[in-house]
Design an enzyme around this catalytic site. Sequence first.
Site, PDB file in Angstrom:
ATOM      1  N   GLY A  70      -5.793 -41.527  28.291  1.00 42.41           N
ATOM      2  CA  GLY A  70      -5.170 -40.779  29.369  1.00 42.41           C
ATOM      3  C   GLY A  70      -4.394 -39.561  28.894  1.00 42.41           C
ATOM      4  N   ALA A 199      -9.139 -46.410  29.893  1.00 45.37           N
ATOM      5  CA  ALA A 199      -9.795 -47.721  29.954  1.00 45.37           C
ATOM      6  C   ALA A 199      -8.833 -48.892  29.850  1.00 45.37           C
ATOM      7  CB  ALA A 199     -10.836 -47.823  28.837  1.00 45.37           C
ATOM      8  N   HIS A 200      -7.770 -48.732  29.064  1.00 44.71           N
ATOM      9  CA  HIS A 200      -6.941 -49.908  28.781  1.00 44.71           C
ATOM     10  C   HIS A 200      -6.009 -50.309  29.918  1.00 44.71           C
ATOM     11  CE1 HIS A 200      -2.880 -48.161  27.586  1.00 44.71           C
ATOM     12  NE2 HIS A 200      -3.616 -47.080  27.749  1.00 44.71           N
ATOM     13  N   THR A 236     -17.410 -37.043  17.482  1.00 43.66           N
ATOM     14  CA  THR A 236     -18.347 -38.139  17.698  1.00 43.66           C
ATOM     15  C   THR A 236     -17.815 -39.106  18.759  1.00 43.66           C
ATOM     16  OG1 THR A 236     -19.112 -38.002  15.415  1.00 43.66           O
ATOM     17  CG2 THR A 236     -19.576 -40.048  16.593  1.00 43.66           C
ATOM     18  N   CYS A 326       5.449 -45.431  26.925  1.00 46.69           N
ATOM     19  CA  CYS A 326       5.680 -44.385  25.926  1.00 46.69           C
ATOM     20  C   CYS A 326       7.165 -44.193  25.622  1.00 46.69           C
ATOM     21  CB  CYS A 326       5.087 -43.063  26.407  1.00 46.69           C
ATOM     22  SG  CYS A 326       3.310 -43.155  26.668  1.00 46.69           S
TER      23      CYS A 326
END
Length: 382
Positions: A70, A199-200, A236, A326
Amino acid sequence: MNIYLDHAASTPVHPEVATAMFEVMTGQFGNASSVHAFGRAAKRSVSEARDKMAAYLGSSPDELVFTSGGTESDNLAIFGTVAAFENKGKHIITSQIEHHAVLHACESLEKEGYEVTYLPVDSYGMIDVTDLEAAIRPDTVLISIMYVNNEVGTVQKIEEIGHIAKAHDIPFHVDAVQALGSIPIDLHHLPVDLMSFSAHKINGPQGVGLLYVRKGMKLEPRTQGGLQERKRRAGTENMAGIVGFAKALELLEKDMEERMQHDAQLRQTFIEELKNEVGEEAIVVNGHPKQVVSHIVNVSFPLVKTETMLMNLDVEGIAAASGSACTSGSLERSHVLEAMNLPEGIMDSAIRFSFGLGNSKEDLVYTANKVGTIMRRLRNRA
């Protein structure tokens, strides 16, 4: 007994997600940019995941950019947009309660000569759209407003804000990291140019995110290197993470309505049990009473300081938080609660409980009971 109630920070990986990732990590090792068979297989896995995610989100596959999470998605949206529109002006509009990935990006741009309007919020954490429209200037190049606040769960009027931005021809970015999985999202219909995901937060892996970039939207890349992600994000691809993210979204699609109802029941149960345990007058629920996601409950216990309650809960095996993951490692007061202009006693005693996969009604009843026990113990010591 160990109970995890910090899902707004990070969620446990779903077993089916872990299985899908394991199959990739043990069965595929080609680089998606390579032209040989191994590379083509890797590229196919990434493309299939992108297609599935686009179908879920209501976008075209080529509008999705994979990132590391994010924070990178927010940074790419903000820095990439202002760089692309630098000839138009140097004014940005955001809110005072954004995630630090947005706030710190804006602060960095201020050092480069940009002007930023930080919109205030009311006591529920809601911005006034009339304030936003009044802040628009001829040189405004970006509006960035989060969908769901990660500390109090308040849901902003994103569709209304989007129409305002569109009417003024201003790019509109939305941090939807906390909204994904809690609010149905259809990017074909939302008037949004850029939207960030991670995703988490939805039982996927850590370290992989997504940025929606509306077709035709100008965006300058932030990293230089290869030509991955249609030249918008070099590097990648995290193939296993991307496949895991897609699987997590697939699982969401199957049971989203059931999950939302379950979370709403847990929220109602928890608040009622807290009132029964400590008395209605001893707690304050922060955030909007109606425009709020079900999996976040921000509660203040004015008789007990935040750090004291968190430490006592931790001793009891219960994980909660003081706010954003955070910053929750520090004892700084929440910038979100400060922006909401809440009384000091409310700000200094706020705890964020957030739940999801693996939590039950019994977990919330047990937690409320332990909160009551802690408060009674502390009162007896006083």
